[in-house]
Scaffold this active site. Structure first.
Site, PDB file in Angstrom:
ATOM      1  CB  THR A   1      -3.656  83.841  10.449  1.00 37.53           C
ATOM      2  OG1 THR A   1      -3.011  83.907  11.835  1.00 37.53           O
ATOM      3  CG2 THR A   1      -4.368  85.009  10.110  1.00 37.53           C
TER       4      THR A   1
ATOM      5  CG  ASP B   1       1.680  81.761  16.754  1.00 36.35           C
ATOM      6  OD1 ASP B   1       2.426  82.574  16.825  1.00 36.35           O
ATOM      7  OD2 ASP B   1       0.213  81.695  16.806  1.00 36.35           O
TER       8      ASP B   1
END
Lengths: 162, 162, 162, 162
Positions: free
Chosen positions: B11, B83
């Site tokens: 991200t 993640d």
């Protein structure tokens, strides 16, 4: 245990008054900053003063030192104007506390888009958790021992004395 | 000595493509971020890959580990999607390097005003300088040992396993 | 035909000097602003002066008027400090040009995240294309005729005289 | 009299969901934007839908048209996804209202630092006050008549058909 954060003012918390066109102090932006950083470290924030560090007196520095001594926490961050950060560090070191104390600040006010304040607080929070007892200045991604740091007034950068 | 920074995507480095309306990877924003933070720490930045960490394979993780092993530096920061950060940390720890390796990332892309990336990199740079050898995740103002961290998918926060 | 943009300074273009902690003028941010707005209107930008409008003299105002008279374009935007915008508008109106002239500015410097400058320039560019010949002030999403506008020093807002 | 603002979604109001990493709609940022612009124009804001304009149906467009017809105001701004803005403009024009209707939007979500939304809304507010009755698209600092505009999918820019 929580980390104690003492606010003393400095560029970090300066704001622009759109009526007068002057820079001034209102409230600290520390909570807003920690929220932006998604910080999950328990902290206790207290504002001791809201001043330019060039105007900081011996009495002010003693007040900061007393608050560090009295604090239940042994990990303390102090936001401070950059011009006399090293001077305050010296006063704090003279108290020989069994605490880790990190002074930090900003070259650009947090409220101006291009501030280094978020970066510096990220560093300060990390250093205060991982450095041993002592008094340190955290700026420019680095940390400095209280007796080996000065602000270079030409470049704005913090550097070692030797 | 310099700190090595390996970029893997996540991200942190995602951008918004205004023609397609999709998020995508172009270049890393690491140099821009360090400039904003007025960082004065010598760093060597190298992009290893630019991928979403959900798409990271064993081969990718081995590539990251090899680069850590080969690096001349013994202080290494890896930007990584959140993640599977813990999974990569485990692979790196299995190599038992005499280095301090810190994985970090962001919940919001650096290019979006409200990113935590600047805060996290400030933390990661500080932790990599002050923590002992080992593999750590630095997020939310905290650090975690590689074997005691997970991302809470509901809250987005990193937390200890026990 | 192009729109002419004259820069005169004012809050709009003020920057923060991180060495001195003072606000100052360097270059105009007009090109950067128009790029951010994805503006596709042909414009010619010229900096006439870079001053606080409280320091603007009769000679300065005459210089602005002369440049408006000499300009090949008949649609002109002038960025200007807010404090004496109405005064300059009066001088320009006295020349009775067959042109549409729009003065605009900002309450917060463009370089500070929370600036109204992008909004005001969007308005000014639209008004200069759609209003008839005359001299106008465009601020706060509104436009005012040169002879019916003042800045309210208490609120910072522009308002009609009657 | 007030200006009516209808919200329909589009890139303008998209946000980044930091848990899922997806773009999504929550609430409109119009009030926040107008506050940032220090807008002093009386407006009435109503959200009609929150959708990507590629998913807009005939029924949606009729709903927008009906709301324009019923509105007490004769100056109306509609925020809209850029991909089918011209199509909705055509439907509105077919109703031949004695109103000035301006459609606008953004190439980058308002919540991402680099958005053109503030600039476009500044323009749209100015055009709706100064253009005659009709249906217009305001983007890129320009305005277009409803029957002479298309979005260039390659460049992202709005342009005339002829």
């Amino acid at each position: 245990m929580s980390i104690r954060i003492f606010i003393t003012g400095g560029t970090f918390d300066k704001e622009y008054n759109e009526i007068t066109g002057q820079l001034f102090f209102k409230d600290t932006h520390m909570s807003e900053l920690l929220k932006l950083g998604r910080s999950r470290i328990p902290v206790e924030i207290r504002t001791l003063m809201m001043i330019d560090s060039l105007e900081m007196t011996d009495a002010d520095r003693n007040l900061i030192a007393e608050n560090c001594l009295k604090a239940a926490e042994n990990k303390i961050i102090i936001t401070h104007g950059t011009d006399t950060m090293a001077e305050t560090a010296k006063v704090l070191a003279s108290k020989a506390m069994k605490k880790t104390i990190v002074l930090t600040g900003a070259m650009i006010p947090y409220k101006f888009g291009s501030s280094d304040g978020l970066f510096n607080m990220g560093s300060a929070l990390a250093f205060v958790q991982s450095l041993p007892h002592g008094v340190f200045v955290a700026m420019n991604g680095r940390y400095f021992n209280w007796d080996n740091v000065r602000k270079n007034r030409q470049t704005g950068a913090f550097e070692e004395l030797r």
